[in-house]
Design a protein around this motif. Sequence first.
Motif, short mmCIF file in Angstrom:
data_model
loop_
_atom_site.label_atom_id
_atom_site.label_comp_id
_atom_site.label_asym_id
_atom_site.label_seq_id
_atom_site.Cartn_x
_atom_site.Cartn_y
_atom_site.Cartn_z
N LEU A 31 56.59 11.86 -9.79
CA LEU A 31 55.67 10.74 -9.24
C LEU A 31 55.07 11.66 -7.13
O LEU A 31 53.63 12.23 -7.01
N LYS A 32 56.32 11.63 -6.81
CA LYS A 32 56.51 12.32 -5.65
C LYS A 32 55.25 13.83 -5.60
O LYS A 32 54.66 13.93 -4.82
N TRP A 33 55.88 14.56 -6.41
CA TRP A 33 55.18 15.94 -6.28
C TRP A 33 53.37 15.68 -6.79
O TRP A 33 52.87 16.36 -6.35
N ALA A 34 53.86 14.93 -7.63
CA ALA A 34 51.92 14.15 -8.05
C ALA A 34 51.10 13.64 -7.21
O ALA A 34 50.38 13.95 -7.54
N ALA A 35 51.18 12.90 -6.17
CA ALA A 35 50.89 12.53 -5.47
C ALA A 35 50.64 13.95 -4.30
O ALA A 35 49.55 13.54 -3.61
N LYS A 36 52.01 14.27 -4.14
CA LYS A 36 50.78 15.80 -2.88
C LYS A 36 50.39 16.48 -3.87
O LYS A 36 49.38 17.03 -2.97
N ALA A 37 50.74 17.11 -4.74
CA ALA A 37 49.29 17.82 -5.91
C ALA A 37 47.37 16.81 -5.28
O ALA A 37 46.75 17.87 -6.13
N ALA A 38 47.55 15.73 -5.26
CA ALA A 38 46.16 14.95 -5.06
C ALA A 38 45.41 14.80 -6.44
O ALA A 38 45.61 15.07 -7.24
N ALA A 39 43.99 15.54 -5.89
CA ALA A 39 43.17 15.37 -7.44
C ALA A 39 43.34 16.78 -7.63
O ALA A 39 43.91 17.63 -8.31
N GLY A 40 42.98 16.44 -8.91
CA GLY A 40 43.30 17.62 -10.14
C GLY A 40 44.57 16.59 -11.75
O GLY A 40 44.55 16.51 -11.37
N VAL A 41 44.23 17.94 -12.81
CA VAL A 41 45.05 17.87 -13.10
C VAL A 41 46.30 18.11 -13.43
O VAL A 41 47.03 19.26 -12.96
N ILE A 42 47.56 17.36 -13.69
CA ILE A 42 48.57 18.05 -14.57
C ILE A 42 48.84 17.57 -15.45
O ILE A 42 48.44 17.03 -16.45
N ILE A 43 49.83 19.13 -16.00
CA ILE A 43 50.52 19.75 -17.40
C ILE A 43 51.80 19.44 -17.56
O ILE A 43 52.56 19.92 -16.51
N ASP A 44 51.92 18.86 -18.52
CA ASP A 44 53.43 18.13 -19.04
C ASP A 44 54.09 19.86 -19.67
O ASP A 44 52.96 19.07 -20.69
#
Length: 260
Positions: A31-44
């Motif tokens: 979650l911490k790094w997801a917040a830093k990534a800001a907009a866009g899609v995250i891939i799991d």
Amino acid sequence: MNKFENLEEYDDPILYDKENDAYREDVTILLKWAAKAAAGVIIDLACGTGRATIPLALEGFHLIGVDVHNGMLMEAKKKALNLHLNIKWVKQDCTNLDLGIKSKFIYSVGNSFQHFLTNDAQDGFLISVNRHLEREGIFIFGTRFPSEEELLQQNEEEYWRSYIDKETNNKVDVYTVSSYDPLNQVQHNMTIRKYIDSTGEIVDEVRTNIGLRYVYPKEMERILMINGFEITQIYKDWNESPLTEDSHQMIYVCKKTREL
């Protein structure tokens, strides 16, 4: 063993969730790094039944979950639908990804890196990550530390843990049998689940097999470097504790430094 023969442990997605879905130690750092990534899609990658995908989606992030196992993905899709979450689930081989997008943040948890048993499979996986990650993007993954405790286990049945199956109220005793192949750095594991009723009688027994590749820290540095990554942090747990010689895990935070 090829990459598609190493899926036996995941043939029962319901059982997988019973034993693993409550695990959340990795979600905080994601979650911490997801917040830093800001907009866009995250891939799991190697998302399984969405154990880590769904908590991030619940926080409002846009996710793609990728796995090679159709049964796991179907269970993930059902869980997300019940929560009214718009997650894209994709069945693909993670060593040969073609998602048509790039992301600022990709992760793979649950020690999934160990499922890539050969040098070619490891490189294929990391090349796929590189090609789907934006320049300076972050890739986080974990793998077990190759300690003596992990690798030098006796090749005999050893008790691991117990839990109660909530559907049947049967107690489940879980045992493992492990043997390590030092030439290929692969540990072959058999998991034995013994289902015990209220009278103490074993009413069922299920055995599954899986192979896990172990990588040493200096070896990992080289693997990541040649595949276009710089290690920015390495931890021994998901609480971001420094790596030590008695660690059980290696958690890598990597930055993409170049295109391949």
